[in-house]
Write a protein that holds these residues in place. Structure first.
Motif, PDB file in Angstrom:
ATOM      1  N   ALA A  89      -2.531  -8.785 -40.890  1.00 40.35           N
ATOM      2  CA  ALA A  89      -2.166  -8.610 -42.297  1.00 40.35           C
ATOM      3  C   ALA A  89      -1.604  -9.903 -42.882  1.00 40.35           C
ATOM      4  O   ALA A  89      -1.893 -10.260 -44.029  1.00 40.35           O
ATOM      5  CB  ALA A  89      -1.156  -7.484 -42.440  1.00 40.35           C
ATOM      6  N   ARG A  90      -0.814 -10.638 -42.104  1.00 45.10           N
ATOM      7  CA  ARG A  90      -0.258 -11.895 -42.592  1.00 45.10           C
ATOM      8  C   ARG A  90      -1.337 -12.956 -42.740  1.00 45.10           C
ATOM      9  O   ARG A  90      -1.325 -13.747 -43.683  1.00 45.10           O
ATOM     10  CB  ARG A  90       0.837 -12.380 -41.645  1.00 45.10           C
ATOM     11  N   THR A  91      -2.285 -12.981 -41.792  1.00 45.81           N
ATOM     12  CA  THR A  91      -3.392 -13.931 -41.902  1.00 45.81           C
ATOM     13  C   THR A  91      -4.243 -13.617 -43.125  1.00 45.81           C
ATOM     14  O   THR A  91      -4.635 -14.515 -43.881  1.00 45.81           O
ATOM     15  CB  THR A  91      -4.264 -13.882 -40.637  1.00 45.81           C
ATOM     16  N   MET A  92      -4.524 -12.312 -43.334  1.00 44.22           N
ATOM     17  CA  MET A  92      -5.303 -11.912 -44.498  1.00 44.22           C
ATOM     18  C   MET A  92      -4.560 -12.238 -45.789  1.00 44.22           C
ATOM     19  O   MET A  92      -5.176 -12.638 -46.790  1.00 44.22           O
ATOM     20  CB  MET A  92      -5.604 -10.409 -44.427  1.00 44.22           C
ATOM     21  N   ALA A  93      -3.243 -12.092 -45.780  1.00 42.32           N
ATOM     22  CA  ALA A  93      -2.457 -12.380 -46.978  1.00 42.32           C
ATOM     23  C   ALA A  93      -2.616 -13.834 -47.414  1.00 42.32           C
ATOM     24  O   ALA A  93      -2.639 -14.135 -48.608  1.00 42.32           O
ATOM     25  CB  ALA A  93      -0.986 -12.053 -46.729  1.00 42.32           C
ATOM     26  N   GLN A  94      -2.723 -14.750 -46.456  1.00 37.08           N
ATOM     27  CA  GLN A  94      -2.918 -16.157 -46.796  1.00 37.08           C
ATOM     28  C   GLN A  94      -4.239 -16.365 -47.534  1.00 37.08           C
ATOM     29  O   GLN A  94      -4.296 -17.088 -48.531  1.00 37.08           O
ATOM     30  CB  GLN A  94      -2.878 -17.008 -45.527  1.00 37.08           C
ATOM     31  N   ASP A 110      -5.096 -16.976 -52.059  1.00 35.38           N
ATOM     32  CA  ASP A 110      -6.041 -17.882 -52.720  1.00 35.38           C
ATOM     33  C   ASP A 110      -6.986 -17.098 -53.624  1.00 35.38           C
ATOM     34  O   ASP A 110      -7.255 -17.497 -54.758  1.00 35.38           O
ATOM     35  CB  ASP A 110      -6.828 -18.657 -51.657  1.00 35.38           C
ATOM     36  N   ALA A 111      -7.483 -15.951 -53.139  1.00 33.07           N
ATOM     37  CA  ALA A 111      -8.406 -15.131 -53.927  1.00 33.07           C
ATOM     38  C   ALA A 111      -7.709 -14.566 -55.159  1.00 33.07           C
ATOM     39  O   ALA A 111      -8.298 -14.508 -56.250  1.00 33.07           O
ATOM     40  CB  ALA A 111      -8.965 -14.007 -53.061  1.00 33.07           C
ATOM     41  N   ALA A 112      -6.464 -14.121 -55.002  1.00 32.02           N
ATOM     42  CA  ALA A 112      -5.717 -13.562 -56.126  1.00 32.02           C
ATOM     43  C   ALA A 112      -5.500 -14.597 -57.217  1.00 32.02           C
ATOM     44  O   ALA A 112      -5.629 -14.307 -58.417  1.00 32.02           O
ATOM     45  CB  ALA A 112      -4.376 -13.017 -55.631  1.00 32.02           C
ATOM     46  N   ASP A 113      -5.183 -15.823 -56.821  1.00 29.36           N
ATOM     47  CA  ASP A 113      -5.002 -16.899 -57.795  1.00 29.36           C
ATOM     48  C   ASP A 113      -6.329 -17.233 -58.470  1.00 29.36           C
ATOM     49  O   ASP A 113      -6.384 -17.476 -59.681  1.00 29.36           O
ATOM     50  CB  ASP A 113      -4.434 -18.127 -57.083  1.00 29.36           C
ATOM     51  N   ARG A 114      -7.375 -17.199 -57.697  1.00 26.83           N
ATOM     52  CA  ARG A 114      -8.712 -17.513 -58.209  1.00 26.83           C
ATOM     53  C   ARG A 114      -9.161 -16.515 -59.267  1.00 26.83           C
ATOM     54  O   ARG A 114      -9.808 -16.899 -60.257  1.00 26.83           O
ATOM     55  CB  ARG A 114      -9.694 -17.526 -57.042  1.00 26.83           C
ATOM     56  N   TYR A 115      -8.783 -15.227 -59.095  1.00 32.72           N
ATOM     57  CA  TYR A 115      -9.242 -14.189 -60.019  1.00 32.72           C
ATOM     58  C   TYR A 115      -8.136 -13.669 -60.941  1.00 32.72           C
ATOM     59  O   TYR A 115      -8.291 -12.639 -61.577  1.00 32.72           O
ATOM     60  CB  TYR A 115      -9.870 -13.036 -59.230  1.00 32.72           C
ATOM     61  N   GLY A 116      -7.022 -14.402 -61.009  1.00 35.05           N
ATOM     62  CA  GLY A 116      -5.983 -14.082 -61.989  1.00 35.05           C
ATOM     63  C   GLY A 116      -5.300 -12.751 -61.775  1.00 35.05           C
ATOM     64  O   GLY A 116      -4.910 -12.096 -62.742  1.00 35.05           O
ATOM     65  N   MET A 117      -5.105 -12.356 -60.515  1.00 38.10           N
ATOM     66  CA  MET A 117      -4.488 -11.067 -60.205  1.00 38.10           C
ATOM     67  C   MET A 117      -3.050 -11.316 -59.740  1.00 38.10           C
ATOM     68  O   MET A 117      -2.790 -11.538 -58.560  1.00 38.10           O
ATOM     69  CB  MET A 117      -5.309 -10.319 -59.156  1.00 38.10           C
ATOM     70  N   GLU A 118      -2.125 -11.270 -60.683  1.00 37.92           N
ATOM     71  CA  GLU A 118      -0.753 -11.678 -60.421  1.00 37.92           C
ATOM     72  C   GLU A 118      -0.033 -10.733 -59.465  1.00 37.92           C
ATOM     73  O   GLU A 118       0.759 -11.178 -58.627  1.00 37.92           O
ATOM     74  CB  GLU A 118       0.026 -11.777 -61.741  1.00 37.92           C
ATOM     75  N   ARG A 119      -0.261  -9.433 -59.577  1.00 40.81           N
ATOM     76  CA  ARG A 119       0.426  -8.495 -58.675  1.00 40.81           C
ATOM     77  C   ARG A 119       0.004  -8.742 -57.225  1.00 40.81           C
ATOM     78  O   ARG A 119       0.842  -8.789 -56.319  1.00 40.81           O
ATOM     79  CB  ARG A 119       0.126  -7.051 -59.087  1.00 40.81           C
ATOM     80  N   LEU A 120      -1.281  -8.903 -56.991  1.00 40.73           N
ATOM     81  CA  LEU A 120      -1.764  -9.189 -55.643  1.00 40.73           C
ATOM     82  C   LEU A 120      -1.213 -10.521 -55.158  1.00 40.73           C
ATOM     83  O   LEU A 120      -0.841 -10.669 -53.985  1.00 40.73           O
ATOM     84  CB  LEU A 120      -3.293  -9.208 -55.619  1.00 40.73           C
TER      85      LEU A 120
END
Length: 353
Positions: free
Chosen positions: A250-255, A259-269
């Motif tokens: 889960a921690r590896t996936m979070a990293q 990047d994906a959340a920033d790329r797609y403008g998803m602030e909560r994620l």
């Protein structure tokens, strides 16, 4: 011999959420509360006052005041107040509770020194928008007349079942029924629904319904992302939750999801992932986590990384010997200036006036 349980007491309970915006700006010591609210519980009015910074035991504390605000209360009323911090992003468990029980009369105020400001600042409950959320539970012991009135009120309402919206959207993603766009990610095809993606991400909205070339495409290639990460992104888009994984995965996936959340403008994620990365900081991971925080504008994660590195001279020496630190100096050299400034701020000598 048979035994039975008899309820000798009845009580009314109410939970009030208390959001404080601009937490960092409330460090100034003031004698008056900066925020208050008034609520009715058990047939009585109660006031909650928030003091952002009071001097207590030689340190700065957050204090709460609880007052019985019902004029003309004929006798004492027994009430209990419980306060704790809750995480608005839903990642951290609530903090430990502070509890106060007392017999109240009109105008009586009881104070609770809730938590040191320093502990709040480093707790992880301060959001990126600099807000904190307090949960205050108020329980009032009822007399016979009040208990009868409360029971009559509760019998007229029927509790609705919990929301199952996430389950339905998750099933829609799993079944792919009605899917109208396919993404090609690392050689794998992943189907989705345009409207759902656009509703959750401003970037997907621009790509799928704006003037970009992807608007009319039925197949869109996603570059620079693994298929597993993209599927986890979609899982969050449809269900507002992360896929179930063991702690390390889960921690590896979070990293990657940060990047994906920033790329797609998803602030909560983005906030959820930053908190997960923050929880896994160690000598081996802190440098890369700091680089990630700098690249994606995660101020809380950045502050936590710098705090970890400078906690002790041994920490700094150990981190500086890692490959991640070399990566940090190559990718984000500007962070070194922040480290130097933090060192001077922490260890600067006292000056005589």
């Amino acid at each position: 011999m048979q035994s039975s349980c008899i309820n000798l007491t009845q009580a009314a309970r109410h939970v009030q959420l208390f959001r404080i915006d601009g937490h960092s700006a409330t460090w100034v010591k003031v004698s008056a509360p900066i925020a208050s609210c008034r609520i009715a519980v058990g047939g009585y009015d109660w006031a909650i006052d928030y003091y952002p910074n009071v001097y207590y035991c030689n340190e700065s504390w957050i204090k709460l005041g609880f007052t019985m605000a019902s004029d003309g209360a004929a006798r004492g009323v027994v009430a209990t107040f419980r306060c704790r911090l809750v995480d608005q992003s839903g990642v951290l468990k609530p903090s430990g509770e502070k509890t106060l029980s007392c017999t109240f009369s009109y105008g009586l105020t009881k104070e609770v020194h809730f938590m040191r400001r320093f502990d709040v600042n480093v707790s992880g409950y301060v959001q990126q928008d600099d807000s904190i959320l307090l949960e205050c539970a108020i329980t009032v012991l009822l007399d016979a007349a009040a208990a009868a009135a409360a029971a009559a009120a509760t019998t007229t309402s029927v509790a609705a079942p919990p929301s199952d919206l996430q389950r339905h959207f998750g099933e829609m993603l799993r079944s792919q029924k009605g899917a109208d766009v396919t993404f090609l990610v690392s050689g794998e095809s992943v189907a989705a629904h345009r409207c759902v993606l656009a509703a959750r991400s401003p970037v997907f909205m621009a790509e799928l319904f704006g003037d970009m070339e992807e608007k009319d495409s039925e197949r869109i290639e996603i570059k620079g992302m693994e298929a597993e990460v993209f599927r986890a992104l979609l899982h969050f888009i449809y269900t507002d939750t992360l896929p179930e994984q063991d702690e390390e995965d889960a921690r590896t996936m979070a990293q990657h999801l940060l990047d994906a959340a920033d790329r797609y403008g998803m602030e909560r994620l983005k906030l959820i992932c930053a908190d997960k990365v923050c929880a896994g900081i160690s000598v081996d991971t802190v440098a890369t986590s700091l680089a990630m925080a700098e690249q994606h504008g995660c101020s809380k994660l950045k502050a936590r990384c710098i705090e970890f590195i400078l906690a002790t001279p041994a920490n700094f020496q150990a981190v500086a010997a890692t490959e991640g630190y070399k990566f940090l100096t190559d990718v984000c050299p500007s962070v070194l200036n922040d480290l130097i400034l933090a060192i001077f701020a922490r260890y600067k000598p006292f000056r005589c006036s």
